[in-house]
Design a protein around this motif. Structure first.
Motif, PDB file in Angstrom:
ATOM      1  N   ALA A  24       0.815  -1.218   0.000  1.00  0.00           N
ATOM      2  CA  ALA A  24       0.000   0.000   0.000  1.00  0.00           C
ATOM      3  C   ALA A  24       0.842   1.258   0.000  1.00  0.00           C
ATOM      4  O   ALA A  24       0.487   2.267   0.631  1.00  0.00           O
ATOM      5  CB  ALA A  24      -0.949  -0.010   1.207  1.00  0.00           C
ATOM      6  N   GLY A  25       1.984   1.219  -0.718  1.00  0.00           N
ATOM      7  CA  GLY A  25       2.719   2.447  -0.975  1.00  0.00           C
ATOM      8  C   GLY A  25       2.027   3.228  -2.079  1.00  0.00           C
ATOM      9  O   GLY A  25       0.919   2.868  -2.519  1.00  0.00           O
ATOM     10  N   PRO A  26       2.637   4.304  -2.581  1.00  0.00           N
ATOM     11  CA  PRO A  26       1.989   5.107  -3.632  1.00  0.00           C
ATOM     12  C   PRO A  26       1.593   4.293  -4.857  1.00  0.00           C
ATOM     13  O   PRO A  26       0.508   4.498  -5.410  1.00  0.00           O
ATOM     14  CB  PRO A  26       3.057   6.154  -3.970  1.00  0.00           C
ATOM     15  CG  PRO A  26       3.822   6.321  -2.702  1.00  0.00           C
ATOM     16  CD  PRO A  26       3.879   4.949  -2.094  1.00  0.00           C
ATOM     17  N   ALA A  27       2.442   3.372  -5.313  1.00  0.00           N
ATOM     18  CA  ALA A  27       2.130   2.588  -6.517  1.00  0.00           C
ATOM     19  C   ALA A  27       0.931   1.686  -6.288  1.00  0.00           C
ATOM     20  O   ALA A  27      -0.027   1.674  -7.073  1.00  0.00           O
ATOM     21  CB  ALA A  27       3.347   1.767  -6.939  1.00  0.00           C
ATOM     22  N   ALA A 298       1.170  -8.702 -12.121  1.00  0.00           N
ATOM     23  CA  ALA A 298       2.125  -7.698 -12.591  1.00  0.00           C
ATOM     24  C   ALA A 298       2.797  -7.025 -11.413  1.00  0.00           C
ATOM     25  O   ALA A 298       2.188  -6.824 -10.353  1.00  0.00           O
ATOM     26  CB  ALA A 298       1.417  -6.653 -13.453  1.00  0.00           C
ATOM     27  N   LEU A 299       4.083  -6.687 -11.604  1.00  0.00           N
ATOM     28  CA  LEU A 299       4.845  -5.939 -10.617  1.00  0.00           C
ATOM     29  C   LEU A 299       4.725  -4.449 -10.908  1.00  0.00           C
ATOM     30  O   LEU A 299       4.667  -4.038 -12.068  1.00  0.00           O
ATOM     31  CB  LEU A 299       6.316  -6.351 -10.647  1.00  0.00           C
ATOM     32  CG  LEU A 299       6.749  -7.491  -9.728  1.00  0.00           C
ATOM     33  CD1 LEU A 299       6.017  -8.771 -10.092  1.00  0.00           C
ATOM     34  CD2 LEU A 299       8.261  -7.698  -9.807  1.00  0.00           C
ATOM     35  N   LEU A 300       4.766  -3.673  -9.843  1.00  0.00           N
ATOM     36  CA  LEU A 300       4.499  -2.238  -9.958  1.00  0.00           C
ATOM     37  C   LEU A 300       5.484  -1.460  -9.097  1.00  0.00           C
ATOM     38  O   LEU A 300       5.938  -1.942  -8.058  1.00  0.00           O
ATOM     39  CB  LEU A 300       3.065  -1.976  -9.486  1.00  0.00           C
ATOM     40  CG  LEU A 300       2.357  -0.685  -9.885  1.00  0.00           C
ATOM     41  CD1 LEU A 300       2.229  -0.589 -11.403  1.00  0.00           C
ATOM     42  CD2 LEU A 300       0.964  -0.664  -9.254  1.00  0.00           C
ATOM     43  N   TYR A 317       6.669   7.554 -11.011  1.00  0.00           N
ATOM     44  CA  TYR A 317       6.497   6.358 -11.837  1.00  0.00           C
ATOM     45  C   TYR A 317       5.483   5.403 -11.208  1.00  0.00           C
ATOM     46  O   TYR A 317       4.678   4.780 -11.912  1.00  0.00           O
ATOM     47  CB  TYR A 317       7.829   5.621 -12.001  1.00  0.00           C
ATOM     48  CG  TYR A 317       8.903   6.404 -12.694  1.00  0.00           C
ATOM     49  CD1 TYR A 317       8.822   6.688 -14.055  1.00  0.00           C
ATOM     50  CD2 TYR A 317      10.015   6.865 -11.994  1.00  0.00           C
ATOM     51  CE1 TYR A 317       9.823   7.398 -14.691  1.00  0.00           C
ATOM     52  CE2 TYR A 317      11.016   7.579 -12.621  1.00  0.00           C
ATOM     53  CZ  TYR A 317      10.919   7.846 -13.967  1.00  0.00           C
ATOM     54  OH  TYR A 317      11.898   8.551 -14.589  1.00  0.00           O
ATOM     55  N   GLY A 318       5.536   5.262  -9.882  1.00  0.00           N
ATOM     56  CA  GLY A 318       4.590   4.386  -9.212  1.00  0.00           C
ATOM     57  C   GLY A 318       3.157   4.848  -9.378  1.00  0.00           C
ATOM     58  O   GLY A 318       2.256   4.047  -9.663  1.00  0.00           O
ATOM     59  N   LEU A 319       2.938   6.153  -9.226  1.00  0.00           N
ATOM     60  CA  LEU A 319       1.589   6.700  -9.386  1.00  0.00           C
ATOM     61  C   LEU A 319       1.104   6.549 -10.826  1.00  0.00           C
ATOM     62  O   LEU A 319      -0.047   6.153 -11.070  1.00  0.00           O
ATOM     63  CB  LEU A 319       1.580   8.175  -8.980  1.00  0.00           C
ATOM     64  CG  LEU A 319       1.882   8.488  -7.506  1.00  0.00           C
ATOM     65  CD1 LEU A 319       2.011  10.002  -7.305  1.00  0.00           C
ATOM     66  CD2 LEU A 319       0.798   7.919  -6.593  1.00  0.00           C
TER      67      LEU A 319
END
Length: 420
Positions: A24-27, A298-300, A317-319
């Motif tokens: 639950a980080g920005p990405a 998928a990885l993010l 990039y994550g957002l």
């Protein structure tokens, strides 16, 4: 759907969902927001109990600001304080540049991750995502290559959540990603970073500041850069990033180098008292990760190596990628579709950025290239734009075209392209 339970409330953990987001980080939170807005059932799970801290410079570039505005957080971020540009320091020179604007906002900001991450993930809950805290993902259960469910460790025992699509945003080490074949290639430059907080009489400075001439107490030039990012809390985030590869490992003690930076800048920034909350991290830069997707996973973000190789920034990039991935949720197979999309958006910039980062590590290159960027305002403006990830697909000016051309040429020379 119910909103976020506290850790240990295992009776509130769903047994199945359309989209399961781990991290639950920005990405991860951005992906959860965009998926929920598109009508999918979403569970957002994290091993931590929020609010929680994360090693980061806390900087939010104009590109990140633009994404936060799309998430409906533009007013909130402005209340936390904004910056008008960047101050470049080094080689007896300080130059201030306003952000270039164009297709991007003309402001930046810096918000401690203990606040930022909590705000974005609570926004995800408000739009319909089900938050599960204190749940550590320990196993992805697959049938014929497709992830059927993920098993979590919680204070109430193991729990399993079935899903149609799995989004993995569990950070740079990505335990779950490794289980699915994710590999971080360290033959390209990676980052070693350390950060801390300290009270400052200039906490309201309108510029973020970078120190491209990073020297230790012996005055030896190091292949990295330092930063001071003013916060609205009365403090600043001070830190440094260092470049390394497997063949050129980072034989440097980060904490003493940070102490040197603090001593060198204490008077300038009116530091009051000692630094605190010192943490460090390794960063996979420029898409230096392979196997970033499978049939329905998928990885993010950091897990996919979506970090700028030239400044260590990854929040924007994550957002962005969270938004991009939501557009692919209807695809029957993400194995090729997701890395192809990441390369289309970031491949050129990441490829040429990795080459520039590698060159900056060679003896003498930084000492030769650094001064011209500081002494020429034209070169300085160009460097701010390309090194700060401020060239977008919509830009058609000479600098943007030249940057993309350099990226295409760099991709041709790559032994392993980003995300490949």
């Amino acid at each position: 759907m119910t909103s976020g339970p506290v850790a240990g409330e295992t009776s509130h953990i769903p047994t199945e969902t359309d989209v399961l987001v781990v991290g639950a980080g920005p990405a991860g939170s951005a992906a959860a927001i965009w998926a929920a807005r598109r009508g999918y059932g979403v569970v957002l799970a994290d091993a931590a109990v929020f609010p929680r801290d994360k090693t980061c410079g806390d900087g939010l570039t104009p590109r990140a600001i633009g994404e936060l505005e799309l998430l409906g957080l533009g007013d909130w971020i402005r209340e936390r304080g904004v910056h008008r540009g960047v101050r470049l320091c080094g080689w007896r020179r300080e130059v201030e540049f306003d952000w270039p604007g164009g297709s991007l906002p003309t402001i930046s900001s810096a918000v401690p991750r203990i606040e930022l991450d909590d705000k974005i993930r609570t926004t995800a809950v408000k739009v319909g995502a089900h938050m599960v805290e204190g749940a550590k993902a320990v196993r992805a259960n697959r049938v014929d290559g497709r992830v059927q469910s993920v098993t979590f460790q919680t204070v109430g025992g193991d729990r399993t959540i079935a899903c149609k699509t799995l989004v993995i945003a569990d950070g740079v080490r990505s335990t779950l990603g490794k289980q699915l074949g994710r590999t971080w290639h360290r033959d390209t430059p990676y980052g070693v970073a350390v950060r801390a907080y300290v009270k400052s009489g200039r906490h309201d400075d309108p510029f973020i500041t970078t120190y491209s001439e990073l020297r230790d107490d012996s005055r030896k030039l190091r292949p990295g850069y330092g930063w001071v990012f003013p916060l609205s809390t009365g403090e600043v985030n001070i830190g440094l990033g260092y470049l390394a590869t497997d063949k050129r490992p980072a034989h440097v003690a980060l904490k003493p180098l940070l102490d040197s930076l603090v001593r060198q800048r204490r008077q300038d920034w009116q530091f009051d008292g000692p630094v605190h909350s010192v943490t460090s991290a390794l960063l996979p830069l420029g898409g230096s990760v392979s196997t970033v997707a499978g049939p329905n996973w998928a990885l993010l973000g950091d897990a996919a190596g979506c970090i700028n190789p030239l400044n260590g920034e990854g929040i924007d990039y994550g957002l962005e990628a969270g938004r991009f991935l939501a557009d692919l949720l209807g695809e029957s197979d993400l194995t090729d579709a997701w890395p192809h999309l990441l390369r289309a958006h970031y491949g050129k910039a990441f490829s040429v950025g990795r080459r520039i980062a590698w060159l900056s590590m060679l003896p003498g290159v930084l000492a030769l290239s650094g001064p011209p960027l500081l002494w020429s305002k034209i070169l300085g403006r160009i460097s701010i734009r390309v090194l700060g990830n401020l060239v977008t697909d919509e830009d058609v000016d000479l600098v943007a075209r030249a940057w993309r051309t350099a990226g295409r040429g760099s991709l041709v020379l790559d032994r392993r392209a980003p995300f490949e």
